[in-house]
Design a protein around this motif. Structure first.
Motif, PDB file in Angstrom:
ATOM      1  N   HIS A   1     -39.649  35.756 -10.104  1.00 43.45           N
ATOM      2  CA  HIS A   1     -41.172  35.940 -11.553  1.00 43.45           C
ATOM      3  C   HIS A   1     -41.710  37.561  -9.925  1.00 43.45           C
ATOM      4  N   GLY A   2     -41.020  37.897 -10.639  1.00 47.67           N
ATOM      5  CA  GLY A   2     -41.180  40.140  -9.891  1.00 47.67           C
ATOM      6  C   GLY A   2     -42.861  39.791 -10.234  1.00 47.67           C
ATOM      7  N   GLU A   3     -43.570  39.861 -10.871  1.00 43.05           N
ATOM      8  CA  GLU A   3     -44.794  40.149 -10.272  1.00 43.05           C
ATOM      9  C   GLU A   3     -45.863  38.652  -9.803  1.00 43.05           C
ATOM     10  N   ASN A   4     -45.432  37.407  -9.735  1.00 43.72           N
ATOM     11  CA  ASN A   4     -46.472  36.928  -8.629  1.00 43.72           C
ATOM     12  C   ASN A   4     -45.537  36.817  -7.172  1.00 43.72           C
ATOM     13  N   ILE A   5     -44.475  37.572  -7.411  1.00 42.96           N
ATOM     14  CA  ILE A   5     -43.783  37.521  -5.972  1.00 42.96           C
ATOM     15  C   ILE A   5     -44.631  39.071  -5.246  1.00 42.96           C
ATOM     16  N   SER A   6     -44.685  40.267  -6.555  1.00 39.53           N
ATOM     17  CA  SER A   6     -45.143  41.403  -5.599  1.00 39.53           C
ATOM     18  C   SER A   6     -46.941  40.860  -5.639  1.00 39.53           C
ATOM     19  N   THR A   7     -47.418  39.752  -5.930  1.00 36.07           N
ATOM     20  CA  THR A   7     -48.657  39.248  -5.803  1.00 36.07           C
ATOM     21  C   THR A   7     -48.827  38.881  -4.479  1.00 36.07           C
ATOM     22  N   TYR A   8     -48.544  37.746  -4.717  1.00 31.28           N
ATOM     23  CA  TYR A   8     -48.106  37.374  -3.256  1.00 31.28           C
ATOM     24  C   TYR A   8     -48.022  37.880  -1.907  1.00 31.28           C
TER      25      TYR A   8
END
Length: 101
Positions: A86-93
């Protein structure tokens, strides 16, 4: 510490879970021969299990941990479950982690 960051750090505090997440970054290269498009649908649990060399139940627990941390998503196709990053969540993390340190 931000609860989401803490939970994510716990999920990543395992070399095998971290390796799985890394392999899912390039699914075509790391899991060749998938019947579905691994970029769109994901990678079948059995392919991940074969690569990891652990029991399906252990791999399923690892993937569930990564999913609870919102680092991967799952999709059922018939009797099989496919996982992808989940690229978006990884970036947010990563942004949240950087803000903390």
């Amino acid at each position: 510490m931000n609860t989401n960051v803490s939970d994510t750090l716990k999920a990543l505090d395992n070399p095998t879970r971290l390796a799985i997440l890394g392999w899912l970054k390039n699914p075509r290269e790391n899991f060749p021969g998938q019947e579905v498009d691994p970029e769109q649908v994901g990678v079948c649990v059995s392919a991940i299990q074969e690569r990891v060399g652990l029991s399906q139940s252990t791999v399923s627990l690892y993937l569930a941990s990564l999913q609870r941390a919102r680092l991967v998503t799952s999709k059922r196709v018939g009797p099989w479950t496919y996982y992808k990053r989940h690229g978006e969540n990884i970036s947010t993390y990563l942004e949240n982690l950087e803000a903390l340190i």
